[in-house]
Design a protein around this motif. Sequence first.
Motif, PDB file in Angstrom:
ATOM      1  N   ARG A  67       0.832  -1.209   0.000  1.00 20.44           N
ATOM      2  CA  ARG A  67       0.000   0.000   0.000  1.00 20.44           C
ATOM      3  C   ARG A  67       0.865   1.257   0.000  1.00 20.44           C
ATOM      4  O   ARG A  67       0.572   2.231  -0.695  1.00 20.44           O
ATOM      5  CB  ARG A  67      -0.941  -0.008   1.203  1.00 20.44           C
ATOM      6  N   GLY A  68       1.935   1.243   0.782  1.00 18.60           N
ATOM      7  CA  GLY A  68       2.835   2.393   0.815  1.00 18.60           C
ATOM      8  C   GLY A  68       3.507   2.629  -0.528  1.00 18.60           C
ATOM      9  O   GLY A  68       3.617   3.771  -0.989  1.00 18.60           O
ATOM     10  N   LEU A  69       3.950   1.549  -1.160  1.00 16.16           N
ATOM     11  CA  LEU A  69       4.566   1.692  -2.478  1.00 16.16           C
ATOM     12  C   LEU A  69       3.557   2.159  -3.528  1.00 16.16           C
ATOM     13  O   LEU A  69       3.905   2.921  -4.429  1.00 16.16           O
ATOM     14  CB  LEU A  69       5.202   0.370  -2.910  1.00 16.16           C
ATOM     15  N   ALA A  70       2.308   1.714  -3.410  1.00 14.21           N
ATOM     16  CA  ALA A  70       1.264   2.164  -4.334  1.00 14.21           C
ATOM     17  C   ALA A  70       1.019   3.661  -4.181  1.00 14.21           C
ATOM     18  O   ALA A  70       0.924   4.394  -5.181  1.00 14.21           O
ATOM     19  CB  ALA A  70      -0.031   1.386  -4.099  1.00 14.21           C
ATOM     20  N   LEU A  71       0.950   4.125  -2.942  1.00  8.57           N
ATOM     21  CA  LEU A  71       0.758   5.560  -2.705  1.00  8.57           C
ATOM     22  C   LEU A  71       1.958   6.366  -3.194  1.00  8.57           C
ATOM     23  O   LEU A  71       1.796   7.441  -3.787  1.00  8.57           O
ATOM     24  CB  LEU A  71       0.520   5.818  -1.215  1.00  8.57           C
ATOM     25  N   PHE A  72       3.148   5.859  -2.964  1.00  6.19           N
ATOM     26  CA  PHE A  72       4.357   6.553  -3.416  1.00  6.19           C
ATOM     27  C   PHE A  72       4.394   6.635  -4.940  1.00  6.19           C
ATOM     28  O   PHE A  72       4.718   7.673  -5.513  1.00  6.19           O
ATOM     29  CB  PHE A  72       5.599   5.826  -2.882  1.00  6.19           C
ATOM     30  N   SER A  73       4.045   5.544  -5.606  1.00  4.94           N
ATOM     31  CA  SER A  73       4.042   5.523  -7.062  1.00  4.94           C
ATOM     32  C   SER A  73       3.006   6.495  -7.625  1.00  4.94           C
ATOM     33  O   SER A  73       3.283   7.226  -8.580  1.00  4.94           O
ATOM     34  CB  SER A  73       3.773   4.099  -7.557  1.00  4.94           C
ATOM     35  N   CYS A  74       1.829   6.530  -7.033  1.00  5.54           N
ATOM     36  CA  CYS A  74       0.815   7.475  -7.498  1.00  5.54           C
ATOM     37  C   CYS A  74       1.227   8.917  -7.198  1.00  5.54           C
ATOM     38  O   CYS A  74       0.930   9.822  -7.983  1.00  5.54           O
ATOM     39  CB  CYS A  74      -0.534   7.146  -6.864  1.00  5.54           C
ATOM     40  N   LEU A  81       1.645  11.894  -9.949  1.00  4.19           N
ATOM     41  CA  LEU A  81       1.043  13.219  -9.788  1.00  4.19           C
ATOM     42  C   LEU A  81       2.099  14.317  -9.907  1.00  4.19           C
ATOM     43  O   LEU A  81       1.861  15.351 -10.546  1.00  4.19           O
ATOM     44  CB  LEU A  81       0.324  13.295  -8.445  1.00  4.19           C
ATOM     45  N   ALA A  82       3.263  14.102  -9.316  1.00  5.65           N
ATOM     46  CA  ALA A  82       4.346  15.092  -9.410  1.00  5.65           C
ATOM     47  C   ALA A  82       4.826  15.244 -10.857  1.00  5.65           C
ATOM     48  O   ALA A  82       5.060  16.362 -11.331  1.00  5.65           O
ATOM     49  CB  ALA A  82       5.496  14.688  -8.501  1.00  5.65           C
ATOM     50  N   LEU A  83       4.964  14.133 -11.556  1.00  6.74           N
ATOM     51  CA  LEU A  83       5.414  14.188 -12.944  1.00  6.74           C
ATOM     52  C   LEU A  83       4.375  14.863 -13.834  1.00  6.74           C
ATOM     53  O   LEU A  83       4.713  15.663 -14.713  1.00  6.74           O
ATOM     54  CB  LEU A  83       5.722  12.776 -13.443  1.00  6.74           C
ATOM     55  N   TYR A  84       3.106  14.583 -13.603  1.00  7.62           N
ATOM     56  CA  TYR A  84       2.042  15.242 -14.353  1.00  7.62           C
ATOM     57  C   TYR A  84       2.055  16.743 -14.066  1.00  7.62           C
ATOM     58  O   TYR A  84       1.875  17.560 -14.969  1.00  7.62           O
ATOM     59  CB  TYR A  84       0.685  14.637 -13.995  1.00  7.62           C
ATOM     60  N   GLY A  85       2.255  17.102 -12.816  1.00  5.84           N
ATOM     61  CA  GLY A  85       2.333  18.518 -12.459  1.00  5.84           C
ATOM     62  C   GLY A  85       3.494  19.218 -13.141  1.00  5.84           C
ATOM     63  O   GLY A  85       3.383  20.367 -13.573  1.00  5.84           O
ATOM     64  N   PHE A  94       3.876   5.228 -13.805  1.00  5.29           N
ATOM     65  CA  PHE A  94       3.736   5.297 -12.349  1.00  5.29           C
ATOM     66  C   PHE A  94       2.303   5.019 -11.911  1.00  5.29           C
ATOM     67  O   PHE A  94       2.079   4.373 -10.889  1.00  5.29           O
ATOM     68  CB  PHE A  94       4.194   6.653 -11.823  1.00  5.29           C
ATOM     69  N   VAL A  95       1.322   5.486 -12.669  1.00 10.81           N
ATOM     70  CA  VAL A  95      -0.080   5.194 -12.330  1.00 10.81           C
ATOM     71  C   VAL A  95      -0.353   3.700 -12.470  1.00 10.81           C
ATOM     72  O   VAL A  95      -1.007   3.093 -11.618  1.00 10.81           O
ATOM     73  CB  VAL A  95      -1.046   6.023 -13.208  1.00 10.81           C
ATOM     74  N   LEU A  96       0.155   3.106 -13.538  1.00  7.14           N
ATOM     75  CA  LEU A  96      -0.038   1.673 -13.735  1.00  7.14           C
ATOM     76  C   LEU A  96       0.631   0.870 -12.627  1.00  7.14           C
ATOM     77  O   LEU A  96       0.030  -0.078 -12.084  1.00  7.14           O
ATOM     78  CB  LEU A  96       0.509   1.265 -15.110  1.00  7.14           C
ATOM     79  N   ALA A  97       1.848   1.249 -12.272  1.00  6.60           N
ATOM     80  CA  ALA A  97       2.541   0.553 -11.180  1.00  6.60           C
ATOM     81  C   ALA A  97       1.778   0.713  -9.872  1.00  6.60           C
ATOM     82  O   ALA A  97       1.647  -0.247  -9.098  1.00  6.60           O
ATOM     83  CB  ALA A  97       3.962   1.088 -11.040  1.00  6.60           C
ATOM     84  N   GLY A  98       1.271   1.920  -9.609  1.00  7.59           N
ATOM     85  CA  GLY A  98       0.496   2.134  -8.388  1.00  7.59           C
ATOM     86  C   GLY A  98      -0.766   1.295  -8.349  1.00  7.59           C
ATOM     87  O   GLY A  98      -1.130   0.742  -7.312  1.00  7.59           O
ATOM     88  N   ALA A  99      -1.438   1.190  -9.490  1.00 11.88           N
ATOM     89  CA  ALA A  99      -2.654   0.374  -9.542  1.00 11.88           C
ATOM     90  C   ALA A  99      -2.335  -1.101  -9.311  1.00 11.88           C
ATOM     91  O   ALA A  99      -3.043  -1.795  -8.576  1.00 11.88           O
ATOM     92  CB  ALA A  99      -3.355   0.571 -10.883  1.00 11.88           C
TER      93      ALA A  99
END
Length: 135
Positions: free
Chosen positions: A12-19, A23-27, A100-105
């Motif tokens: 769960r922590g890695l999923a949140l970190f990846s998402c 978000l940072a990269l999209y920003g 990163f979104v795919l990895a988080g999912a």
Amino acid sequence: MNFLLDRGPLLRGLALFSCGLALALYGWGLLHLLGAVLDAEDGGANSSPVRPCLTARSGVEPVDYRADYVPLRFVCETKDGGSYVTDDVPGYVNPGAFGFVLAGALLAVGAGYEAELRARRAAAAPVDGKPGPTS
């Protein structure tokens, strides 16, 4: 050693970190896109055609632009009805954010699967120390 068996919080922590990275990269890409839009909206000397659309494309006359937010890109529309994408948004932003979104999912799905396995192990464990029925 029980913490080694419970991988749910780690996943769960890695999923949140990846998402968060997505978000940072999209920003970061959004900052580039908005900078190009501000540059295009800047009226004044040397503002026609819009500056982000000034490229080495010979024979192509840009007349308008649009900003796409998914995927992030600055698109110049030409007089003949065509369009082309500028390089104002770095090329690594869209694939990186998607990755990163795919990895988080996938990590979130893995955390849910881990929780399900833990619940099944807990349900199969004997409560009073005696083995359960084997029917």
